[in-house]
Scaffold this active site. Structure first.
Site, mmCIF file in Angstrom:
data_model
loop_
_atom_site.group_PDB
_atom_site.id
_atom_site.type_symbol
_atom_site.label_atom_id
_atom_site.label_comp_id
_atom_site.label_asym_id
_atom_site.label_seq_id
_atom_site.Cartn_x
_atom_site.Cartn_y
_atom_site.Cartn_z
ATOM 1 N N LYS A 22 0.828 -1.218 0.000
ATOM 2 C CA LYS A 22 0.000 0.000 0.000
ATOM 3 C C LYS A 22 0.859 1.262 0.000
ATOM 4 C CE LYS A 22 -1.573 1.907 3.958
ATOM 5 N NZ LYS A 22 -1.526 3.321 4.298
ATOM 6 N N ASN A 23 1.840 1.308 0.893
ATOM 7 C CA ASN A 23 2.591 2.555 1.034
ATOM 8 C C ASN A 23 3.539 2.818 -0.133
ATOM 9 O OD1 ASN A 23 1.169 3.229 3.282
ATOM 10 N ND2 ASN A 23 2.748 2.625 4.754
ATOM 11 N N ARG A 92 -4.232 10.469 3.498
ATOM 12 C CA ARG A 92 -3.033 11.051 4.079
ATOM 13 C C ARG A 92 -2.007 11.281 2.944
ATOM 14 N NH1 ARG A 92 -0.356 13.814 7.661
ATOM 15 N NH2 ARG A 92 1.814 13.266 7.679
ATOM 16 N N CYS A 116 -5.311 8.479 8.312
ATOM 17 C CA CYS A 116 -5.281 7.996 9.694
ATOM 18 C C CYS A 116 -4.659 9.041 10.605
ATOM 19 C CB CYS A 116 -4.459 6.708 9.789
ATOM 20 S SG CYS A 116 -5.376 5.236 9.353
ATOM 21 N N ARG A 121 0.257 14.911 12.488
ATOM 22 C CA ARG A 121 1.355 14.453 11.625
ATOM 23 C C ARG A 121 1.782 15.611 10.722
ATOM 24 N NH1 ARG A 121 -1.122 8.994 9.313
ATOM 25 N NH2 ARG A 121 0.940 8.651 8.417
ATOM 26 N N PRO A 122 2.772 16.391 11.169
ATOM 27 C CA PRO A 122 3.176 17.583 10.417
ATOM 28 C C PRO A 122 3.823 17.241 9.073
ATOM 29 C CG PRO A 122 4.698 17.179 12.245
ATOM 30 C CD PRO A 122 3.592 16.170 12.373
ATOM 31 N N ASP A 124 6.090 19.653 7.757
ATOM 32 C CA ASP A 124 7.057 20.750 7.644
ATOM 33 C C ASP A 124 8.307 20.360 6.848
ATOM 34 O OD1 ASP A 124 7.245 19.160 10.159
ATOM 35 O OD2 ASP A 124 9.158 20.188 10.328
ATOM 36 N N GLN A 125 8.731 19.105 6.932
ATOM 37 C CA GLN A 125 9.952 18.701 6.217
ATOM 38 C C GLN A 125 9.705 18.607 4.703
ATOM 39 O OE1 GLN A 125 13.037 18.484 7.847
ATOM 40 N NE2 GLN A 125 11.671 19.413 9.353
ATOM 41 N N ASP A 304 4.255 0.608 12.048
ATOM 42 C CA ASP A 304 2.958 0.111 11.559
ATOM 43 C C ASP A 304 2.643 -1.295 12.101
ATOM 44 O OD1 ASP A 304 2.723 2.463 10.184
ATOM 45 O OD2 ASP A 304 3.365 1.630 8.268
ATOM 46 N N VAL A 326 8.787 6.419 16.647
ATOM 47 C CA VAL A 326 8.424 7.138 15.418
ATOM 48 C C VAL A 326 7.244 8.061 15.731
ATOM 49 C CG1 VAL A 326 7.685 6.939 13.020
ATOM 50 C CG2 VAL A 326 9.267 5.242 13.982
ATOM 51 N N ARG A 396 -8.554 0.276 4.287
ATOM 52 C CA ARG A 396 -7.541 1.136 3.667
ATOM 53 C C ARG A 396 -6.224 0.395 3.444
ATOM 54 N NH1 ARG A 396 -6.007 5.670 6.772
ATOM 55 N NH2 ARG A 396 -4.723 5.892 4.950
HETATM 56 N N1 EPU Z 1 7.388 14.192 10.703
HETATM 57 C C1 EPU Z 1 7.614 15.517 10.966
HETATM 58 N N2 EPU Z 1 7.611 16.412 9.932
HETATM 59 C C2 EPU Z 1 7.398 16.014 8.652
HETATM 60 C C3 EPU Z 1 7.160 14.658 8.377
HETATM 61 C C4 EPU Z 1 7.174 13.763 9.433
HETATM 62 O O1 EPU Z 1 7.816 15.909 12.117
HETATM 63 O O2 EPU Z 1 7.412 16.876 7.756
HETATM 64 C C5 EPU Z 1 7.415 13.203 11.801
HETATM 65 C C6 EPU Z 1 6.075 12.494 11.980
HETATM 66 O O3 EPU Z 1 5.202 13.213 12.802
HETATM 67 C C7 EPU Z 1 6.524 11.185 12.572
HETATM 68 C C8 EPU Z 1 7.872 10.913 11.906
HETATM 69 O O4 EPU Z 1 8.307 12.173 11.430
HETATM 70 O O5 EPU Z 1 6.723 11.321 13.961
HETATM 71 C C9 EPU Z 1 7.842 9.939 10.756
HETATM 72 O O6 EPU Z 1 6.826 10.287 9.826
HETATM 73 P P1 EPU Z 1 6.902 9.944 8.283
HETATM 74 O O7 EPU Z 1 6.925 11.206 7.525
HETATM 75 O O8 EPU Z 1 7.991 8.949 8.044
HETATM 76 O O9 EPU Z 1 5.504 9.255 8.060
HETATM 77 P P2 EPU Z 1 4.575 9.368 6.794
HETATM 78 O O10 EPU Z 1 5.401 9.448 5.565
HETATM 79 O O11 EPU Z 1 3.543 10.398 7.012
HETATM 80 C C10 EPU Z 1 4.513 6.823 6.270
HETATM 81 C C11 EPU Z 1 3.428 5.795 6.163
HETATM 82 C C12 EPU Z 1 2.892 5.464 7.537
HETATM 83 C C13 EPU Z 1 4.044 5.000 8.435
HETATM 84 C C14 EPU Z 1 5.168 6.035 8.449
HETATM 85 C C15 EPU Z 1 6.391 5.598 9.217
HETATM 86 C C16 EPU Z 1 2.449 6.369 4.047
HETATM 87 C C17 EPU Z 1 1.320 7.001 3.369
HETATM 88 N N3 EPU Z 1 2.360 6.340 5.366
HETATM 89 O O12 EPU Z 1 3.883 7.973 6.845
HETATM 90 O O13 EPU Z 1 1.984 4.405 7.347
HETATM 91 O O14 EPU Z 1 3.562 4.797 9.741
HETATM 92 O O15 EPU Z 1 5.570 6.336 7.087
HETATM 93 O O16 EPU Z 1 6.923 4.435 8.660
HETATM 94 O O17 EPU Z 1 3.399 5.890 3.447
HETATM 95 C C18 EPU Z 1 0.137 3.050 7.861
HETATM 96 O O18 EPU Z 1 0.408 2.401 6.837
HETATM 97 O O19 EPU Z 1 -0.709 2.665 8.722
HETATM 98 C C19 EPU Z 1 0.834 4.300 8.093
HETATM 99 C C20 EPU Z 1 0.405 5.208 8.958
#
Ligand code: EPU
Length: 417
Positions: A22-23, A92, A116, A121-122, A124-125, A304, A326, A396
């Site tokens: 999925k991701n 998301r 979700c 979940r910011p 900013d990066q 996850d 995380v 999902r």
């Molecule tokens: N974070 C920031 N700023 C940013 C981006 C992230 O502070 O700009 C923080 C987040 O708040 C978190 C950490 O960095 O504490 C990691 O977040 P990441 O950006 O890696 O997560 P994501 O890309 O939003 C993806 C998966 C998630 C999975 C995470 C971590 C997708 C769509 N989602 O999320 O999957 O938990 O990576 O591996 O690819 C799920 O499948 O249930 C799911 C939530």
């Protein structure tokens, strides 16, 4: 309202075949926008998130067609239509539209993502990366507006290791002028999958899967055919379910290396594991030792799988500590597990779990992986029927969950109440 009904207490037995990730899928579909001709994605999971993405692409003018699990995307007539609302709000991962549209059209308007929301979940990066590439980014009325006269390669250091930011910057940078270097990049297998697709489209990306990714921008990318990697989280969920029910299950179509952190923990608990080239057999045992688990970025234990693992640890003897480094507060499954008789308390970013038999109850999933945790918990219950609400979250991320579990001998069904 639909619920999943589970009459547990049966060891899972047999073989389950894992679908595409999925991701990966939800990053690969927007990546196709960057091409000027047809992209075919094979081995797509048939999930609600994928259907929403197909809707988004069609709204932008892409021609999308399906043949089984293959999606054909012709992005040649796409335009960068502003999307402040509508389907982008359901996902998301609609944030990947920002990087993809910015890369191809140098402008995009995308409503802030849904999905979700187990905690804030910011992004900013992501924004820091787009700005470094030369984009102006504003946040107005719940939508992010991006605009650049020209995208120029840059050196970008991520303050937080982020899967989404790494992929999003990669998407935009493939069509920027010159070289981009992403430092402190995330290393998840899904990032390698996206880089593989983009390279097949003519991009030049090196180092995906390491903490330094180098991208040489290209003025044009072309179509290609790409097969998605297996879903390591779905695979891990079935591995945990097999162990929790003291079953014996062959999890087929997996890359065992992607699951090493989970496999190591299961072995430490006393679960039997046989690793083959593209499959893993999980052999449940009557009793398990308690273990401590730390969810970390890849190659650490996946966040996850943290919620599903909580359910398994209720079946271990003694006290286990499961910490998530995380997400600091991804514990919405815990109060529901407590309704089922679990002895868990949350302290800071850790759940302290005392092994104890679970009982049937009416529970509700608040997010996708919390849903998986509740299904696993229900499968362990010897008497009565567990009712799991929030099925839309589970849909999902797990295609064919009910039919797969039924084939493994579980007594699970959907009921409209
Ligand atoms: N974070 C920031 N700023 C940013 C981006 C992230 O502070 O700009 C923080 C987040 O708040 C978190 C950490 O960095 O504490 C990691 O977040 P990441 O950006 O890696 O997560 P994501 O890309 O939003 C993806 C998966 C998630 C999975 C995470 C971590 C997708 C769509 N989602 O999320 O999957 O938990 O990576 O591996 O690819 C799920 O499948 O249930 C799911 C939530």
């Amino acid at each position: 309202m639909e619920k999943l009904m589970i009459s547990g207490g049966r060891p899972l037995q047999g073989t389950v075949t894992i679908s595409g990730a999925k991701n990966s899928a939800i990053a690969l579909i927007p990546a196709a926008i960057l091409a000027e001709s047809e992209v075919i994605l094979d081995n797509l999971p048939l999930l609600s998130d994928v259907a929403v993405y197909s809707e988004i692409l069609e709204e932008l003018g892409a021609a999308v067609s399906w043949d089984g699990n293959s999606m054909k995307i012709d992005p040649s007539h796409i335009i960068s239509l502003p999307m402040p609302n509508g389907p982008v709000k359901k996902l998301r991962a609609s944030y990947y539209m920002m990087g993809a549209l910015l890369g191809r059209f140098k402008e995009a308007t995308i409503g802030l993502p849904g999905g979700c929301n187990f905690e804030p979940r910011p992004i900013d990066q992501h924004i820091k990366g787009f700005e470094a590439l030369g984009a102006t980014v504003t946040n107005e009325h719940g939508a992010i507006h991006l605009h650049a006269k020209e995208l120029k390669g840059a050196k970008i250091y991520l303050d937080v290791v982020s899967v989404g930011a790494t992929i999003n910057i990669m998407l935009a940078a493939t069509r920027a002028k010159g070289s981009t270097i992403i430092e402190n990049a995330a290393k998840e297998p899904e990032i390698i999958d996206v880089a593989t697709l983009l390279n097949s489209m003519g991009a030049s990306i090196k180092g995906a899967g390491t903490e330094t990714i180098r991208i040489e921008g290209k003025s044009e990318l072309h179509g290609c055919r790409h097969s998605i990697i297996p879903d390591r989280i779905q695979a891990g969920t079935y591995m945990i379910a097999a162990a929790a029910t003291r079953g014996n299950v062959l999890i087929d179509n997996v890359i065992p290396k992607h699951l090493e952190a989970l496999t190591a923990k299961l072995i430490e608990m006393g679960v039997g594991i046989e690793e083959l080239d593209e499959s893993i057999r999980v052999i449940g045992k009557p009793s398990y030792d308690h273990v401590d688990v730390k969810a970390l970025v890849y190659p650490g234990f996946a966040t996850d799988l943290q919620s599903p693992m909580t359910s398994l640890l209720t079946q271990a003897q003694g006290v286990s500590v499961l910490s998530d480094f995380v997400y600091s507060n991804r514990f919405k499954h815990v109060p529901e597990l407590i309704r089922m008789g679990a002895r868990i308390r949350v302290e800071g970013r850790s759940a302290i779990i005392e092994g104890h038999v679970l009982n049937a109850a009416k529970v509700k999933a608040a997010d996708l992986r919390a849903g998986a945790a509740l299904v696993i918990a229900g499968l362990t219950v010897e008497e009565g029927v567990t009712e799991v609400g929030g099925v839309e979250f589970i849909d999902r991320g797990y295609d064919n969950l009910v039919s797969n579990l039924r084939e493994l001998g579980a007594d699970v069904w959907r009921q409209t109440l």
